[in-house]
Every structure is written in C-alpha cells, then in structure tokens.
Design an enzyme around this catalytic site. Structure first.
Site, PDB file in Angstrom:
ATOM      1  N   ASN A 183      43.676  39.971  40.769  1.00 22.91           N
ATOM      2  CA  ASN A 183      44.614  40.810  40.634  1.00 22.91           C
ATOM      3  C   ASN A 183      45.194  41.564  41.876  1.00 22.91           C
ATOM      4  O   ASN A 183      45.913  41.291  42.311  1.00 22.91           O
ATOM      5  CB  ASN A 183      44.219  41.582  39.453  1.00 22.91           C
ATOM      6  CG  ASN A 183      45.163  42.473  38.772  1.00 22.91           C
ATOM      7  OD1 ASN A 183      46.511  42.418  39.462  1.00 22.91           O
ATOM      8  ND2 ASN A 183      45.035  43.010  37.473  1.00 22.91           N
ATOM      9  N   ASP A 184      43.870  42.501  42.050  1.00 22.29           N
ATOM     10  CA  ASP A 184      44.471  43.466  43.169  1.00 22.29           C
ATOM     11  C   ASP A 184      44.471  42.612  44.525  1.00 22.29           C
ATOM     12  O   ASP A 184      45.431  43.097  45.417  1.00 22.29           O
ATOM     13  CB  ASP A 184      43.304  44.449  43.315  1.00 22.29           C
ATOM     14  CG  ASP A 184      43.175  45.393  42.214  1.00 22.29           C
ATOM     15  OD1 ASP A 184      44.255  45.646  41.388  1.00 22.29           O
ATOM     16  OD2 ASP A 184      42.104  45.733  41.938  1.00 22.29           O
ATOM     17  N   VAL A 185      43.940  41.499  44.675  1.00 22.99           N
ATOM     18  CA  VAL A 185      44.047  40.966  45.885  1.00 22.99           C
ATOM     19  C   VAL A 185      45.434  40.214  46.249  1.00 22.99           C
ATOM     20  O   VAL A 185      45.463  39.818  47.273  1.00 22.99           O
ATOM     21  CB  VAL A 185      42.676  40.192  46.204  1.00 22.99           C
ATOM     22  CG1 VAL A 185      41.509  40.710  46.414  1.00 22.99           C
ATOM     23  CG2 VAL A 185      42.682  39.029  45.184  1.00 22.99           C
TER      24      VAL A 185
END
Lengths: 92, 471
Positions: B398-400
């Site tokens: 997700n964040d990456v």
C-alpha cells in the site's frame, strides 16, 4: 590504564562493525539484523561470569541465572531463526 | 597462562564474528557466515566456563537448557510471516540479560565484594542498566505492535514531550544519586542506594515503553534494528564493567553494524532517524488524511477478468507487500508466476526496501515459496521498467506504491521513494477492503484511471487467478 586500553579496543571494534555493513543487498537485511542480534547475545558470557562470581549470595545467583536464560534464548533462537531464513535463499 | 589462553579464545571468536557478519552480507556465503559466527559464540562460552574457578554447574546447565529449549522451539515453530516479531523478542531478551548482568555487578559493589567500585564503573553500570532495560521493554512493545496486540497507530497524548523530557531528567538525577551514594561510603546508605537503583531500572523500563509507543507500526523495522544496536551497546557497556574483551568487541560490532543498518533502512524511506523516532507519523494532520479519502471512486474487476488481462499481457511485475505475508499467499503467488510464464508472460517481482515489516521480509517469504531470487528486483533496478510494463499486480502493498509520496506535501509519507507502479499500463490492487494501510494513510493510486481493485483475501484471489489460467 586498563580502561583506556579497553576503550581503544571498543573504538576499533566500532569502526570495524561500521565497515562490515556497506553494500549489503536489501534482501539480506533481515537475516543480517537477525544474525547480528544473535551476536549481541554474547552478553551470556557476562551472565556466566556473574553466576560464577556469585559465591554464596542467593540474590546474585538468581539474577545471574535469569541472565543466562535470557542470553541463551537470544543466542540459540537468534542463530536458528537466521539459519532458517537463509536456508530459503537458494538459486533454483 | 590460563588468562592468555582465554584471551586467545576470545580473539578467535571475535575474528569469527567479523568474518561471519561480512559473509552474512552476500547471498552465497550468508548461511556459512551465520554458522561461523555461531561457532565463535560457542568458543567464547566454552572459554568463559574454562576461566571460572568454581562453576556452579547446576545453575549454568539448568539456565542454558531452559534458554536453549525456549529459543530453539520458538525459532523453529514461528511462521515466516511473524519473523520480525520473533527477532524483536530475541533482541529484547538480549537487552534484558545485559541489564541483569549489570545489576548483579551493582549488587556486588553494594555488598562490598566487587573488584572495581570506582565512579567510572558505577556510571557505566547505570548506562548499561538503562539501555538494557529500555531495549527489553521497547522490543516487547515493538513485538506487540507488529502482532497487532497494540494498535499500529502512533499513540500520542498531550504533553508527551514534556513527560519524556521529565523522565530523561529523572534518570540523570537518580542515576547520579545512586552513583554518588555508592562511591566512597558504602555500608551506611545501603537502603537508600537500593531505592535509587530500583528507580533507575524502573525509569529505563518505562523509557522503553514510552519511546516506542508513539512510533507508527510501519516504522517498527527501523525501531527493531535500532534496538538491536542498543542491545549491542548494552553488552559492550557490560563488558567495560566486567573488563571482558569478548563482550566489548562483540557488543561494539553489533552496536555499530546495527546503527549502520538502521541508517540504510531510514534512507530507504528517505527519512532521517530523528524523524522516524520523534515525529512524522505522530503528528499527522488528520484533516489532510480525511480530505484525500473523500470523493475517490474506484473501479473493481473480477478475479477472472484480471487473470485474462494478465494472460494477454507481455510483461507483469508483481509487487508484494505485507498483505501477502498476512494472507500467507506466497505459495499461490509462485504458482501464479509459473502459470503466467508457461503462457509466455515475462514475470518479475519488485521489492521495495521497506515492503513488509522488515527490509528483506518479502525476499524471505518469496524465497520460502521457492521463487528464484534472480527474479526479484530492488526498487532502483526495476523502477524504470514499469513504464514499459503491461500489468503491475500489487498484492497487499500500500504505502510503498502511493503516488502521494511524490507530490502531496501534507502526506506523512511525502518524500519516501516509491515504486512507480502507476506508470504501468494497468495496475491491479489486491486488497481486502478499502481500509487504509498499516500506516493509516489513504492511497490515491486506487482512484487512478488505469487502476482496478480486486477485492478479497489475497490468497483466495491469487489461487482464483491460477484456476482461471489453468482452464
């Protein structure tokens, strides 16, 4: 004087430790962290000395004993878990 | 003579540790390196036992046996997905052991039976106790956060900086009291000494809890790496107290290498260590997060259609994240990669430096599923390839892959290098629901025109892909 020599050793070891980590591929970061964590279990040596020097002092023996248990968990668990991770890194 | 033999044994184990760490840094020699370092440890332990005049065998053997059983069982039983937590726990025990050894030495001085009771030794004992107990509780909090027993969200409260500041001041004052009371006059002030010393231990323990609680779950890898460095420093401090060369050398090696590794991890997120430890995720403007969540419409695709799209593609890049680890989907992912390759699709894996809960976490999992590591690419190696790739398949990451990191200054991950998945022709995101990821940040990629969500459990979805491809 002894303290200065120990400090000397510590400084050299610190620089060596820094130099050892350099171009480590990211996939090995976890095993490396885990493996060096196992080395920090060297404190078990201190625990052994503490128990050995406890004499008849019950409290010292108990503290030293707990330190041995903790240190051994760190050493044995650390090396085994690292080995388990590394076992999986093989080329097909 | 005996003394020298033991020192020689310590030198040998130091050499083995150094070669061991060095070899751990290369894939081909890593396992051997770990083995060498274990041999070094064994030599150090045996040499130490040899040095002791009277070995209280019952204590030593029972202690080692209990520790070895606990360590071995947990190391062999733990699931590969829970590896980071396990390392945190082991590390905590190491820190705890150092604190205990230093405490024992304090009590010895207290009882008047220690060889060194000068002020310097007492100060080092205090430092060792503080760092050791801080490592102990801090590691357990990190474990709790990774396990989900404690919320992954940063825990903050008003006046937090004040409280932490007061604690730091307190530890200095009480440490000072314990040290000054001790050196010089011993017998008379015994009880008050014990009180000061207990307070120092208590503060160390509390400091560990309070310093890790405000850090977001996504940053736990950095925290564990740093705590690993701390436990090395604690061991080295203990070495100074006991004047033991093996402890000093190994402790400093781990302390320094751990700090370097922590730094590498921070660089992977394009943040400074101070930023990870003291701010960032703690001070997210909630309104900014809300703003980006609202009004995003996402497109959904069925697993079948997604599978057909991948089958028709020339190239697919799979981006694994922690979601894959949680769903234990790595074996299904291997099957998917095999099926796709059978139909002539070029399959690669893109691994972000901080994907999962630890650097290299994804590599370990994919290796467990027998995916050859020459198919795995680091972010820098593969980031330019996305632009000429048909499908980027994001499994539980997700964040990456959040493009907000590139341009949205209000985002807590602003500035973190990300995988350029949005440049691929099509992206598929496998996700359970629209809930934000581990760091609690919404992902604008989900609303992009070329993105399709495939909802469901990652393992079930991927095996659905495999079924469809086989037909």
């Amino acid at each position: 004087m002894e303290l200065i020599i120990l400090l000397f050793i510590a400084v050299l070891a610190t620089f060596a430790g820094g130099e050892l980590i350099g171009k480590v591929p990211p996939q090995l970061h976890t095993p490396l962290m885990s493996g060096s964590n196992a080395i920090s279990g060297i404190t078990i040596v201190g625990a052994l000395i503490a128990v050995g020097a406890s004499g008849n002092d019950r409290l010292l023996a108990i503290i030293g004993f707990c330190a041995i248990v903790f240190g051994t968990i760190n050493v044995v668990g650390g090396y085994l878990v690292t080995d388990r991770m590394l076992k999986m890194f093989k080329k097909k | 003579m005996k003394e020298n033999l033991i020192l020689i044994a310590y030198i040998i184990s130091a050499i083995l540790f150094i070669i061991g760490i060095k070899r751990l840094g290369k894939v081909d020699t890593a396992r051997q390196g770990n083995f060498l370092s274990a041999v070094g440890m064994l030599i150090a332990i045996i040499a130490t036992l040899f040095m002791m005049d009277a070995i209280p065998l019952e204590w030593v053997i029972t202690g080692i046996a209990i520790g070895a059983i606990i360590g071995a069982v947990s190391a062999t039983k733990v699931a590969m997905t829970a590896m980071p937590e396990m390392v945190a726990i082991f590390n905590g025990f190491g820190g705890g052991a150092s604190a205990l050894v230093a405490s024992a030495e304090f009590f010895k001085i207290h009882g008047g039976s220690a060889a060194n009771n000068d002020t310097t030794t007492l100060i080092i004992i205090m430092l060792s106790v503080i760092i050791g107990s801080l490592t102990f509780t801090g590691s357990f909090i990190a474990w709790g956060k990774l396990q989900g027993r404690i919320t992954g969200q940063p825990i903050t409260y008003p006046g937090q900086n004040m409280v932490n500041g007061l604690i730091l001041v307190g530890v200095v004052i009480f440490g000072y009291l314990a040290v000054t009371n001790m050196s010089g006059f011993v017998a008379e002030t015994t009880e008050i000494n014990m009180l000061w010393f207990s307070i120092v231990i208590a503060i160390g323990l509390i400091l560990g809890i309070l310093s890790v609680l405000p850090i977001g779950g996504a940053d736990m890898p950095v925290v564990i790496s740093l705590l690993n460095s701390y436990s090395g420093i604690a061991a080295a401090m203990t070495g100074f107290v006991l004047q033991n060369h093996a402890l000093i050398v190994s402790g400093c090696l781990v302390g320094a290498s751990g700090l370097f590794l922590t730094n590498i991890m921070c660089k992977g997120m394009n943040r400074s260590l101070g930023n990870v430890l003291f701010s960032a995720f703690g001070k997210v403007d909630k309104s900014a997060v809300q703003k980006t969540t609202a009004g995003v419409t996402v497109k959904e695709m069925s697993p079948d259609n997604a599978a057909y799209t991948m089958q028709a593609a020339e190239s697919v890049i799979i981006v694994p994240g922690y979601g894959m680890a949680v769903a234990q989907a790595q074996h299904e992912v291997r099957k998917l990669s095999d099926e796709l390759e059978k139909t002539g699709v070029d399959v690669k894996f893109a691994v972000h430096p901080v994907a999962g809960r630890m650097p290299g976490h994804m590599n370990v999992l994919l290796a467990e599923a027998n995916i050859s590591y020459d198919k795995l690419f680091d972010m820098d190696e593969i980031n330019d390839d996305f632009a000429c790739t048909d499908v980027a398949l994001i499994i539980g990451a997700n964040d990456v892959v959040n493009p907000a990191a590139r341009h949205d200054e209000s985002s807590p991950i602003y500035g973190m290098p990300i995988l350029n998945v949005d440049q691929a022709k099509t992206t598929f995101v496998l996700k359970r629901s629209m809930n934000p990821g581990f760091a609690g940040i919404s992902n604008e990629l989900f609303g992009y025109d070329n993105n399709y969500m495939v909802f469901g459990d990652a393992k079930a979805t991927v095996s659905q892909f495999v079924e469809t491809l086989k037909e």
